[in-house]
Design a protein around this motif. Sequence first.
Motif, PDB file in Angstrom:
ATOM      1  N   THR A  58       0.831  -1.216   0.000  1.00 53.43           N
ATOM      2  CA  THR A  58       0.000   0.000   0.000  1.00 53.43           C
ATOM      3  C   THR A  58       0.858   1.255   0.000  1.00 53.43           C
ATOM      4  O   THR A  58       0.594   2.207  -0.744  1.00 53.43           O
ATOM      5  CB  THR A  58      -0.926   0.011   1.228  1.00 53.43           C
ATOM      6  OG1 THR A  58      -1.777  -1.133   1.184  1.00 53.43           O
ATOM      7  CG2 THR A  58      -1.781   1.273   1.250  1.00 53.43           C
ATOM      8  N   GLU A  59       1.912   1.245   0.837  1.00 58.30           N
ATOM      9  CA  GLU A  59       2.802   2.405   0.906  1.00 58.30           C
ATOM     10  C   GLU A  59       3.518   2.636  -0.422  1.00 58.30           C
ATOM     11  O   GLU A  59       3.668   3.781  -0.874  1.00 58.30           O
ATOM     12  CB  GLU A  59       3.818   2.201   2.040  1.00 58.30           C
ATOM     13  CG  GLU A  59       3.198   2.282   3.434  1.00 58.30           C
ATOM     14  CD  GLU A  59       4.138   1.800   4.530  1.00 58.30           C
ATOM     15  OE1 GLU A  59       3.893   2.124   5.697  1.00 58.30           O
ATOM     16  OE2 GLU A  59       5.121   1.085   4.206  1.00 58.30           O
ATOM     17  N   ASN A  62       1.049   4.080  -3.012  1.00 59.32           N
ATOM     18  CA  ASN A  62       0.806   5.507  -2.771  1.00 59.32           C
ATOM     19  C   ASN A  62       1.999   6.359  -3.192  1.00 59.32           C
ATOM     20  O   ASN A  62       1.840   7.470  -3.711  1.00 59.32           O
ATOM     21  CB  ASN A  62       0.494   5.749  -1.289  1.00 59.32           C
ATOM     22  CG  ASN A  62      -0.847   5.165  -0.873  1.00 59.32           C
ATOM     23  OD1 ASN A  62      -1.734   4.981  -1.707  1.00 59.32           O
ATOM     24  ND2 ASN A  62      -0.997   4.882   0.407  1.00 59.32           N
ATOM     25  N   GLU A  63       3.188   5.832  -2.977  1.00 55.37           N
ATOM     26  CA  GLU A  63       4.409   6.578  -3.279  1.00 55.37           C
ATOM     27  C   GLU A  63       4.600   6.769  -4.782  1.00 55.37           C
ATOM     28  O   GLU A  63       4.991   7.848  -5.238  1.00 55.37           O
ATOM     29  CB  GLU A  63       5.619   5.838  -2.694  1.00 55.37           C
ATOM     30  CG  GLU A  63       6.963   6.489  -2.959  1.00 55.37           C
ATOM     31  CD  GLU A  63       7.202   7.736  -2.116  1.00 55.37           C
ATOM     32  OE1 GLU A  63       8.125   8.503  -2.456  1.00 55.37           O
ATOM     33  OE2 GLU A  63       6.458   7.932  -1.129  1.00 55.37           O
ATOM     34  N   GLY A  65       2.178   6.192  -7.188  1.00 56.74           N
ATOM     35  CA  GLY A  65       0.960   6.536  -7.922  1.00 56.74           C
ATOM     36  C   GLY A  65       0.399   5.407  -8.751  1.00 56.74           C
ATOM     37  O   GLY A  65      -0.285   5.651  -9.747  1.00 56.74           O
ATOM     38  N   SER A  67      -1.743   1.483  -8.809  1.00 56.80           N
ATOM     39  CA  SER A  67      -2.756   0.748  -8.053  1.00 56.80           C
ATOM     40  C   SER A  67      -2.093  -0.371  -7.260  1.00 56.80           C
ATOM     41  O   SER A  67      -1.005  -0.852  -7.628  1.00 56.80           O
ATOM     42  CB  SER A  67      -3.808   0.157  -8.989  1.00 56.80           C
ATOM     43  OG  SER A  67      -3.243  -0.853  -9.816  1.00 56.80           O
ATOM     44  N   GLN A  68      -2.750  -0.809  -6.179  1.00 62.68           N
ATOM     45  CA  GLN A  68      -2.193  -1.902  -5.379  1.00 62.68           C
ATOM     46  C   GLN A  68      -2.075  -3.199  -6.183  1.00 62.68           C
ATOM     47  O   GLN A  68      -1.058  -3.901  -6.073  1.00 62.68           O
ATOM     48  CB  GLN A  68      -3.049  -2.124  -4.129  1.00 62.68           C
ATOM     49  CG  GLN A  68      -2.915  -1.002  -3.107  1.00 62.68           C
ATOM     50  CD  GLN A  68      -3.574  -1.349  -1.783  1.00 62.68           C
ATOM     51  OE1 GLN A  68      -3.558  -2.488  -1.344  1.00 62.68           O
ATOM     52  NE2 GLN A  68      -4.171  -0.345  -1.160  1.00 62.68           N
TER      53      GLN A  68
END
Length: 317
Positions: A58-59, A62-63, A65, A67-68
């Motif tokens: 997840t991190e 987010n870092e 940009g 998708s998971q």
Amino acid sequence: MKLFEKTGKMALGSRLRLMTARITDDAAMIYGLYGVEFSPKWFPVFFVLSEDGENTITEIANEIGHSQPSVSKIIQEMTAAGLVQENRESPDKRRNVVALTKKGKKVSERIKVQCADVDAAIESIISEARHNLWEAIEEWEFLLEQKSLLRRVQEQKKLRESKDVQIVNYEDQYQAAFKSLNEEWISTYFQMEEADYKALDNPKGYILDKGGKIFVALYNNEPVGVCALIKMNDPDYDFELAKMAVSPKIQGKSVGWLLGQAVVNAAKELGASRIYLESNTALKPAINLYQKLGFKKVVGRSTPYERCNIQMELQLM
């Protein structure tokens, strides 16, 4: 490429994808040049792990940009290549922690040398080019984050189509449209009231003969919107903006905005100092339009309409 000379800027995405594919193909060969078995698409995830040591999926997502699911797939591929390991010494097994393996750390050191050469090569392109693409991309990313390409195209479409809308003064031939357009929108949200029929059944006597005006919006010579400027017998207000209605078939072409501007300009020409209107907060697009025209909320006035729960005014002087 001659294709893009013909298509112009509308093929921006295709041109960028072609450039990306060309650079990605070179990138794959560059890794081979440094003896690194590595897929270019892994680089953002690999770089974050090289810098941070360990992260959750997840991190990382987010870092960078992504998708998971996209990051998870890359982690699986890098795990198969022996570069990363999941849940490495994680005290909380619910957190899917990812970190580089010993092999991954050795590859990281090789890639650092490679990156220095790549940076220098890109700098050489920048020095030869008239425009700094790297800085331009950063600027474009910021601008598109503020307002997407989709929204910009929607605005241009609305602007172009609004030029086909003609605002004309009311004539007897538009009486049926004046009534039907108002009945349509009022009946959609509320119920027709006695005060509505007074204006809609006799617009000449109720509005025009008393010093008011009615404007009609034509699209392909068809009445698609109406709005009235009604003379008020009131010490506080000169006119009321009322009976604005736009066909739902034509929404998105700035018809309401053009009608509102016509009414406000007419009030100014007649020497009005303040315009009044009544509406309902359930009609959010209408309230937004009035606010865009400069109207502000007022309170404490009586109204003949049961549906009215907001009153607004526009000060012209």
